[in-house]
Motif scaffolding. Structure first.
Motif, PDB file in Angstrom:
ATOM      1  N   HIS A   1      -1.848  -9.973   3.818  1.00 31.65           N
ATOM      2  CA  HIS A   1      -2.002 -11.103   2.894  1.00 31.65           C
ATOM      3  C   HIS A   1      -3.157 -10.821   1.955  1.00 31.65           C
ATOM      4  CE1 HIS A   1       0.905 -13.789   4.762  1.00 31.65           C
ATOM      5  NE2 HIS A   1       0.535 -13.232   5.900  1.00 31.65           N
ATOM      6  N   HIS A   2      -3.087 -11.453   0.796  1.00 33.06           N
ATOM      7  CA  HIS A   2      -4.157 -11.268  -0.181  1.00 33.06           C
ATOM      8  C   HIS A   2      -5.273 -12.262   0.114  1.00 33.06           C
ATOM      9  CE1 HIS A   2      -5.777  -9.929  -4.039  1.00 33.06           C
ATOM     10  NE2 HIS A   2      -6.214 -11.179  -4.141  1.00 33.06           N
ATOM     11  N   CYS A   3      -6.490 -11.760   0.212  1.00 30.27           N
ATOM     12  CA  CYS A   3      -7.643 -12.662   0.415  1.00 30.27           C
ATOM     13  C   CYS A   3      -8.278 -12.914  -0.948  1.00 30.27           C
ATOM     14  CB  CYS A   3      -8.649 -12.038   1.380  1.00 30.27           C
ATOM     15  SG  CYS A   3     -10.147 -13.027   1.502  1.00 30.27           S
TER      16      CYS A   3
ATOM     17  N   GLN B   1       4.633  -4.756  -3.385  1.00 27.98           N
ATOM     18  CA  GLN B   1       3.340  -4.593  -4.052  1.00 27.98           C
ATOM     19  C   GLN B   1       2.722  -5.968  -4.275  1.00 27.98           C
ATOM     20  OE1 GLN B   1       3.454  -2.924  -8.010  1.00 27.98           O
ATOM     21  NE2 GLN B   1       1.360  -2.139  -7.809  1.00 27.98           N
ATOM     22  N   CYS B   2       1.422  -6.062  -4.022  1.00 29.56           N
ATOM     23  CA  CYS B   2       0.743  -7.337  -4.271  1.00 29.56           C
ATOM     24  C   CYS B   2       0.567  -7.493  -5.784  1.00 29.56           C
ATOM     25  CB  CYS B   2      -0.603  -7.343  -3.568  1.00 29.56           C
ATOM     26  SG  CYS B   2      -1.581  -8.796  -3.989  1.00 29.56           S
ATOM     27  N   HIS B   3       0.961  -8.629  -6.311  1.00 30.17           N
ATOM     28  CA  HIS B   3       0.861  -8.811  -7.761  1.00 30.17           C
ATOM     29  C   HIS B   3      -0.559  -9.159  -8.206  1.00 30.17           C
ATOM     30  CE1 HIS B   3       1.558 -12.917  -6.315  1.00 30.17           C
ATOM     31  NE2 HIS B   3       0.879 -13.291  -7.378  1.00 30.17           N
ATOM     32  N   LYS B   4      -1.463  -9.376  -7.215  1.00 31.64           N
ATOM     33  CA  LYS B   4      -2.850  -9.692  -7.586  1.00 31.64           C
ATOM     34  C   LYS B   4      -3.739  -8.440  -7.575  1.00 31.64           C
ATOM     35  CE  LYS B   4      -2.644 -14.436  -5.969  1.00 31.64           C
ATOM     36  NZ  LYS B   4      -2.814 -15.274  -4.786  1.00 31.64           N
ATOM     37  N   CYS B   5      -3.714  -7.668  -6.463  1.00 29.53           N
ATOM     38  CA  CYS B   5      -4.588  -6.488  -6.392  1.00 29.53           C
ATOM     39  C   CYS B   5      -3.812  -5.197  -6.633  1.00 29.53           C
ATOM     40  CB  CYS B   5      -5.311  -6.440  -5.050  1.00 29.53           C
ATOM     41  SG  CYS B   5      -4.235  -6.210  -3.633  1.00 29.53           S
ATOM     42  N   LEU B   6      -2.480  -5.310  -6.779  1.00 28.31           N
ATOM     43  CA  LEU B   6      -1.584  -4.180  -7.086  1.00 28.31           C
ATOM     44  C   LEU B   6      -1.545  -3.130  -5.971  1.00 28.31           C
ATOM     45  CD1 LEU B   6      -2.429  -3.724 -10.885  1.00 28.31           C
ATOM     46  CD2 LEU B   6      -0.704  -5.185  -9.831  1.00 28.31           C
TER      47      LEU B   6
ATOM     48  N   LYS C   1     -10.800 -10.518  -2.659  1.00 24.11           N
ATOM     49  CA  LYS C   1     -10.035 -10.042  -3.819  1.00 24.11           C
ATOM     50  C   LYS C   1      -9.259  -8.759  -3.511  1.00 24.11           C
ATOM     51  CE  LYS C   1     -12.350 -12.399  -7.535  1.00 24.11           C
ATOM     52  NZ  LYS C   1     -11.360 -13.440  -7.511  1.00 24.11           N
ATOM     53  N   THR C   2      -8.732  -8.675  -2.313  1.00 23.58           N
ATOM     54  CA  THR C   2      -7.883  -7.545  -1.942  1.00 23.58           C
ATOM     55  C   THR C   2      -6.919  -7.993  -0.842  1.00 23.58           C
ATOM     56  OG1 THR C   2      -7.870  -5.262  -1.160  1.00 23.58           O
ATOM     57  CG2 THR C   2      -9.527  -6.676  -0.198  1.00 23.58           C
ATOM     58  N   CYS C   3      -5.880  -7.187  -0.645  1.00 22.77           N
ATOM     59  CA  CYS C   3      -4.979  -7.480   0.472  1.00 22.77           C
ATOM     60  C   CYS C   3      -5.622  -6.964   1.754  1.00 22.77           C
ATOM     61  CB  CYS C   3      -3.630  -6.800   0.247  1.00 22.77           C
ATOM     62  SG  CYS C   3      -2.520  -7.803  -0.740  1.00 22.77           S
ATOM     63  N   VAL C   4      -5.321  -7.616   2.856  1.00 28.21           N
ATOM     64  CA  VAL C   4      -5.851  -7.204   4.157  1.00 28.21           C
ATOM     65  C   VAL C   4      -4.681  -7.112   5.132  1.00 28.21           C
ATOM     66  CG1 VAL C   4      -7.339  -7.913   6.079  1.00 28.21           C
ATOM     67  CG2 VAL C   4      -8.097  -8.269   3.738  1.00 28.21           C
TER      68      VAL C   4
END
Ligand SMILES: [Zn+2]
Ligand SMILES: [Zn+2]
Length: 325
Positions: free
Chosen positions: A149-151, A136-141, A155-158
Motif C-alpha cells: 500500500h502507498h503510505c 504500478q502505484c500511480h503515486k510513487c510509480l 510518500k512511498t509504497c510499503v
C-alpha cells in the motif's frame, strides 16, 4: 421586471440541484484531502518527537528501577543473589526493548523495487517473473506487489503495509513487523515486571509519611509514583494493541487487510456467500510468515538476533489456493 431579472442573474440560483450537489461533493472532497495532507505533514513533523518521548519514558522508568527500586529492595532484606537475578532480568528486558525498538525505527519497512516497465517491453509481452501483470502505484510509480500500500506520510509504497506508526516514526511493513511485535511484547513484559516489583513501594508512597513502614525521600516518591503509573498505563494499552496484533499474526492479516476483509465479509454475507482471507494458511504457517521458520515452543523467535529470518521476499505470498492445488 423582477422575474426577468432573476433568470438573467448568474450564480447559485441558476445552477441545477444536481450540479450544485456535485460541486458541494467536490468541495468536501478537496477539504478532506487538505485535512489529510495536513495530518500527513503533522505526522512527519511530530514523528521524531514521538520517538524522543518513547525513549524518554523508557529511560525514566529504567532510571527509577536502578536508582530507587533496586536500592529499596536491597534495604528491605532481599538476598544478594535474588537482587542480582532481578537486575539481570531487568537488563534482559531493557536490551530487548531497545533492540527491537531500534530495528522497528531504523529498518526499511519494505519499499518495493522500481516498476519494471522497460524490462517488460523488451520481453515482447512476456511477463517474466511477474505473473499476473505487475501493478504500478500511480503515486510513487514503484512496483506495487500484492499486499503493498502507498503510505502518504512516507510518500512511498510499503510491502505488506500494516500502518504508519508515529511511535516509531516509520511504517510497519514486511521487513520490520516482527520487530514491532517483539517491541510491544518486551515492552509489555518490562512494564509488568516493573509494576509487580514496584507495587509495594508505590503503595507505600501513597500513604501519609507518618504511617509508612519505610523511609522515602520526596524525589523518590515522585519518581516511583509517576513511573509506576506510566508502566501500568503502557501495559494496559499494549495489552489491547498487542492482543489485536496477535490476532492479525495468527490470521495472516495486516491492519489494512483486517478492514478490507471485514467489509468483504459483510458484502459476502449479504450475497449468501462466505468470504475467506486468501492468505490465511493456518495459525502455524501464518505465525512463521512473520517470525520466520522457527517453532513456537522453541522460543527462538523471541530473540530475532538468533532466530531464523522470515523467508518471504515481500513480492509474493503463498495463498490458500497454492496449498490446495
Ligand atoms: Zn506508491
Ligand atoms: Zn509510512
Amino acid at each position: 421586471m423582477g422575474l426577468g431579472g432573476a433568470t438573467q442573474e448568474p450564480g447559485f440560483l441558476c445552477i441545477g440541484p444536481r450540479r450544485l450537489a456535485r460541486q458541494c461533493l467536490r468541495c468536501c472532497g478537496q477539504c478532506c484531502n487538505f485535512v489529510l495532507d495536513c495530518v500527513d505533514v503533522a505526522l512527519r513533523v511530530i514523528g521524531p518527537l514521538f520517538v524522543l518521548l518513547a525513549l524518554s519514558l523508557v529511560s525514566f522508568v529504567t532510571y527509577t528501577f536502578f536508582t530507587v527500586l533496586i536500592p529499596h529492595l536491597a534495604d528491605s532484606g532481599t538476598s544478594s543473589s535474588l537482587l542480582l537475578l532481578e537486575m539481570a532480568l531487568g537488563c534482559f528486558l531493557l536490551v530487548n526493548i531497545l533492540y527491537n525498538y531500534a530495528m522497528a525505527v531504523c529498518l526499511n519497512p519494505g519499499v518495493p523495487p522500481e516498476f519494471p516497465g522497460e524490462a517488460l517491453e523488451s520481453k515482447d509481452g512476456e511477463l517474466g517473473d511477474y505473473a499476473p501483470a505487475p501493478k504500478q502505484c500511480h503515486k510513487c510509480l514503484k512496483l506495487k506487489p500484492p499486499r503493498a500500500h502507498h503510505c502518504s506520510v512516507c510518500k512511498t509504497c510499503v510491502m505488506k503495509m500494516d500502518h504508519h506508526c508515529p511511535w516509531i516514526n516509520n511504517c510497519v511493513g514486511a521487513n520490520n513487523y516482527r520487530y514491532f511485535c517483539l517491541f510491544m511484547f518486551f515492552l509489555a513484559m518490562g512494564c509488568l515486571y516493573y509494576t509487580v516489583l514496584g507495587s509495594r513501594l508505590f503503595f507505600q508512597a501513597l500513604v501519609p509519611a507518618r504511617k509508612r513502614t519505610i523511609k522515602l525521600k520526596f524525589e523518590d516518591i515522585q519518581c516511583v509514583t509517576l513511573s509506576w503509573l506510566v508502566s501500568i498505563c503502557i501495559f494496559c494499552a499494549i495489552c489491547l494493541l498487542g492482543g489485536f496484533h496477535l490476532y492479525l499474526v495468527l490470521t495472516n492479516q495486516t491492519t489494512i487487510e483486517f478492514h478490507t476483509n471485514m467489509a468483504g465479509r459483510q458484502i459476502a454475507r449479504k450475497r449468501g456467500e462466505i468470504h475467506r482471507n486468501p492468505y490465511d494458511l493456518g495459525m502455524s504457517r501464518n505465525f512463521q510468515q512473520v517470525f520466520g521458520p522457527n517453532t513456537f515452543f522453541g522460543f527462538r523467535w523471541l530473540l530475532p538476533y538468533v532466530a531464523r529470518r522470515p523467508t518471504c521476499n515481500g513480492l509474493e505470498y503463498p495463498m490458500v489456493s497454492d496449498f490446495r492445488a
